[in-house]
Design a protein around this motif. Structure first.
Motif, PDB file in Angstrom:
ATOM      1  N   LYS A   2       2.679   1.332   4.355  1.00  0.00           N
ATOM      2  CA  LYS A   2       1.893   2.218   5.200  1.00  0.00           C
ATOM      3  C   LYS A   2       0.552   2.525   4.563  1.00  0.00           C
ATOM      4  CE  LYS A   2       5.335   4.530   7.868  1.00  0.00           C
ATOM      5  NZ  LYS A   2       4.857   4.812   9.190  1.00  0.00           N
ATOM      6  N   TYR A   3      -0.344   3.001   5.388  1.00  0.00           N
ATOM      7  CA  TYR A   3      -1.677   3.353   4.906  1.00  0.00           C
ATOM      8  C   TYR A   3      -1.580   4.550   3.953  1.00  0.00           C
ATOM      9  CZ  TYR A   3      -6.692   4.063   4.954  1.00  0.00           C
ATOM     10  OH  TYR A   3      -8.001   4.178   4.574  1.00  0.00           O
ATOM     11  N   PRO A   4      -2.204   4.484   2.788  1.00  0.00           N
ATOM     12  CA  PRO A   4      -2.114   5.577   1.797  1.00  0.00           C
ATOM     13  C   PRO A   4      -3.051   6.744   2.139  1.00  0.00           C
ATOM     14  CG  PRO A   4      -3.440   3.808   0.925  1.00  0.00           C
ATOM     15  CD  PRO A   4      -2.925   3.338   2.258  1.00  0.00           C
ATOM     16  N   SER A   5      -2.730   7.469   3.198  1.00  0.00           N
ATOM     17  CA  SER A   5      -3.612   8.525   3.699  1.00  0.00           C
ATOM     18  C   SER A   5      -3.862   9.627   2.681  1.00  0.00           C
ATOM     19  CB  SER A   5      -3.012   9.143   4.963  1.00  0.00           C
ATOM     20  OG  SER A   5      -2.893   8.182   5.964  1.00  0.00           O
ATOM     21  N   ILE A   6      -2.816  10.087   2.027  1.00  0.00           N
ATOM     22  CA  ILE A   6      -2.972  11.189   1.074  1.00  0.00           C
ATOM     23  C   ILE A   6      -3.805  10.736  -0.126  1.00  0.00           C
ATOM     24  CG2 ILE A   6      -1.719  12.696  -0.509  1.00  0.00           C
ATOM     25  CD1 ILE A   6       0.525  12.771   1.585  1.00  0.00           C
ATOM     26  N   LYS A   7      -3.557   9.535  -0.599  1.00  0.00           N
ATOM     27  CA  LYS A   7      -4.314   9.006  -1.744  1.00  0.00           C
ATOM     28  C   LYS A   7      -5.795   8.883  -1.398  1.00  0.00           C
ATOM     29  CE  LYS A   7      -4.740   4.772  -4.446  1.00  0.00           C
ATOM     30  NZ  LYS A   7      -4.229   3.413  -4.639  1.00  0.00           N
ATOM     31  N   VAL A   8      -6.095   8.360  -0.220  1.00  0.00           N
ATOM     32  CA  VAL A   8      -7.488   8.190   0.195  1.00  0.00           C
ATOM     33  C   VAL A   8      -8.175   9.538   0.325  1.00  0.00           C
ATOM     34  CG1 VAL A   8      -8.956   7.422   2.116  1.00  0.00           C
ATOM     35  CG2 VAL A   8      -7.126   5.948   1.293  1.00  0.00           C
ATOM     36  N   ALA A   9      -7.551  10.476   1.016  1.00  0.00           N
ATOM     37  CA  ALA A   9      -8.154  11.804   1.200  1.00  0.00           C
ATOM     38  C   ALA A   9      -8.328  12.517  -0.144  1.00  0.00           C
ATOM     39  CB  ALA A   9      -7.285  12.646   2.135  1.00  0.00           C
ATOM     40  N   PHE A  10      -7.347  12.395  -1.022  1.00  0.00           N
ATOM     41  CA  PHE A  10      -7.410  13.071  -2.314  1.00  0.00           C
ATOM     42  C   PHE A  10      -8.563  12.547  -3.170  1.00  0.00           C
ATOM     43  CE2 PHE A  10      -6.138  13.208  -6.825  1.00  0.00           C
ATOM     44  CZ  PHE A  10      -6.100  14.585  -7.002  1.00  0.00           C
ATOM     45  N   TYR A  11      -8.654  11.232  -3.323  1.00  0.00           N
ATOM     46  CA  TYR A  11      -9.679  10.675  -4.207  1.00  0.00           C
ATOM     47  C   TYR A  11     -11.091  10.859  -3.644  1.00  0.00           C
ATOM     48  CZ  TYR A  11      -6.377   8.857  -7.537  1.00  0.00           C
ATOM     49  OH  TYR A  11      -5.408   8.762  -8.497  1.00  0.00           O
ATOM     50  N   PHE A  12     -11.247  10.788  -2.332  1.00  0.00           N
ATOM     51  CA  PHE A  12     -12.570  11.035  -1.765  1.00  0.00           C
ATOM     52  C   PHE A  12     -12.943  12.507  -1.875  1.00  0.00           C
ATOM     53  CE2 PHE A  12     -12.327   6.836   0.191  1.00  0.00           C
ATOM     54  CZ  PHE A  12     -13.620   6.408  -0.031  1.00  0.00           C
ATOM     55  N   SER A  13     -11.972  13.404  -1.857  1.00  0.00           N
ATOM     56  CA  SER A  13     -12.294  14.828  -2.018  1.00  0.00           C
ATOM     57  C   SER A  13     -12.738  15.156  -3.440  1.00  0.00           C
ATOM     58  CB  SER A  13     -11.093  15.697  -1.631  1.00  0.00           C
ATOM     59  OG  SER A  13     -10.046  15.549  -2.566  1.00  0.00           O
ATOM     60  N   LEU A  14     -12.420  14.284  -4.390  1.00  0.00           N
ATOM     61  CA  LEU A  14     -12.839  14.496  -5.779  1.00  0.00           C
ATOM     62  C   LEU A  14     -14.212  13.915  -6.103  1.00  0.00           C
ATOM     63  CD1 LEU A  14      -9.513  13.821  -7.712  1.00  0.00           C
ATOM     64  CD2 LEU A  14     -10.505  16.011  -7.061  1.00  0.00           C
ATOM     65  N   CYS A  15     -14.866  13.265  -5.151  1.00  0.00           N
ATOM     66  CA  CYS A  15     -16.184  12.661  -5.403  1.00  0.00           C
ATOM     67  C   CYS A  15     -17.190  13.650  -6.001  1.00  0.00           C
ATOM     68  CB  CYS A  15     -16.745  12.055  -4.123  1.00  0.00           C
ATOM     69  SG  CYS A  15     -16.081  10.430  -3.745  1.00  0.00           S
ATOM     70  N   PRO A  16     -17.293  14.889  -5.498  1.00  0.00           N
ATOM     71  CA  PRO A  16     -18.255  15.815  -6.106  1.00  0.00           C
ATOM     72  C   PRO A  16     -17.932  16.148  -7.561  1.00  0.00           C
ATOM     73  CG  PRO A  16     -17.545  16.626  -3.974  1.00  0.00           C
ATOM     74  CD  PRO A  16     -16.693  15.454  -4.300  1.00  0.00           C
ATOM     75  N   LEU A  17     -16.658  16.191  -7.894  1.00  0.00           N
ATOM     76  CA  LEU A  17     -16.288  16.482  -9.275  1.00  0.00           C
ATOM     77  C   LEU A  17     -16.648  15.333 -10.208  1.00  0.00           C
ATOM     78  CD1 LEU A  17     -12.902  18.363  -8.902  1.00  0.00           C
ATOM     79  CD2 LEU A  17     -15.134  19.287  -9.480  1.00  0.00           C
ATOM     80  N   TYR A  18     -16.565  14.098  -9.711  1.00  0.00           N
ATOM     81  CA  TYR A  18     -16.974  12.961 -10.531  1.00  0.00           C
ATOM     82  C   TYR A  18     -18.433  13.116 -10.937  1.00  0.00           C
ATOM     83  CZ  TYR A  18     -12.855  10.787  -8.346  1.00  0.00           C
ATOM     84  OH  TYR A  18     -11.600  10.510  -7.884  1.00  0.00           O
TER      85      TYR A  18
END
Length: 150
Positions: A2-18
Motif C-alpha cells: 500500500k501507499y506509505p501515506s503516514i511516512k510521506v506526510a511525516f517526512y514532508f512535515s519535517l522539511c522546515p526542521l531540516y
C-alpha cells in the motif's frame, strides 16, 4: 504494498526542521557569523522557526499522501514547486499577521529564501521518501493512475 501515506506526510512535515537545524549547525560551526556564547540561543531560535513552518508542511504532506504522488519526474517537480510556494505563501501570511511587513513585491516573493529552501528540501525529501511506481501493488497503482497522472 500500500501507499506509505503516514511516512510521506511525516517526512514532508519535517522539511522546515531540516532547514532550521542544518542552518543553526552551519552557523555555529563558523564563528564568523556569531559569537560562541550565542550558539545555544541561536539554535533554539532556529528550531522554533522550524516549528512555525510545521503547519503548512504538514498540510502539504497530507495532500501528497491523499494524491498518492509517486517518485516520477512530474511527481518530484510537483512536490518541489508546492513546497517552495507553500513556504513563501506562509511567510507572507505570517509576516503580515505580525505587522512586520506591509509591502511585499512579487519579485521578493519569487526570489526569497523561503521559496528556495522549500523547493530544495521538498526535492530531496521527494527523492528519498516518495515510493517508486514499481513498489506499489497493481490495485493501488491502478487507483492512483485513475485519480492523478503524477
Amino acid at each position: 504494498m500500500k501507499y506509505p501515506s503516514i511516512k510521506v506526510a511525516f517526512y514532508f512535515s519535517l522539511c522546515p526542521l531540516y532547514v532550521s537545524v542544518s542552518a543553526s549547525v552551519l552557523m555555529s560551526m563558523f564563528p564568523i557569523f556569531i559569537a560562541p556564547k550565542e550558539t545555544l540561543p541561536l539554535t533554539i531560535k532556529m528550531a522554533a522557526l522550524g516549528f512555525v513552518y510545521f503547519i503548512p508542511a504538514l498540510l502539504l504532506g497530507v495532500m501528497y499522501s491523499l494524491l498518492k504522488i509517486k517518485k516520477t519526474l512530474a511527481g518530484v517537480a510537483f512536490v518541489s514547486v508546492c513546497g517552495g510556494l507553500g513556504a513563501s505563501c506562509w511567510s507572507v501570511w505570517v509576516l503580515r499577521l505580525g505587522g512586520g511587513l506591509h509591502t511585499f513585491t512579487s519579485f521578493e516573493f519569487l526570489t526569497g529564501p523561503d521559496l528556495m529552501y522549500g523547493v530544495l528540501t521538498s526535492f530531496i525529501v521527494g527523492l528519498c521518501v516518495l515510493p517508486s511506481r514499481g513498489r506499489l501493488s497493481e490495485n493501488d497503482q491502478q487507483s492512483t493512475e485513475e485519480t492523478l497522472p503524477l
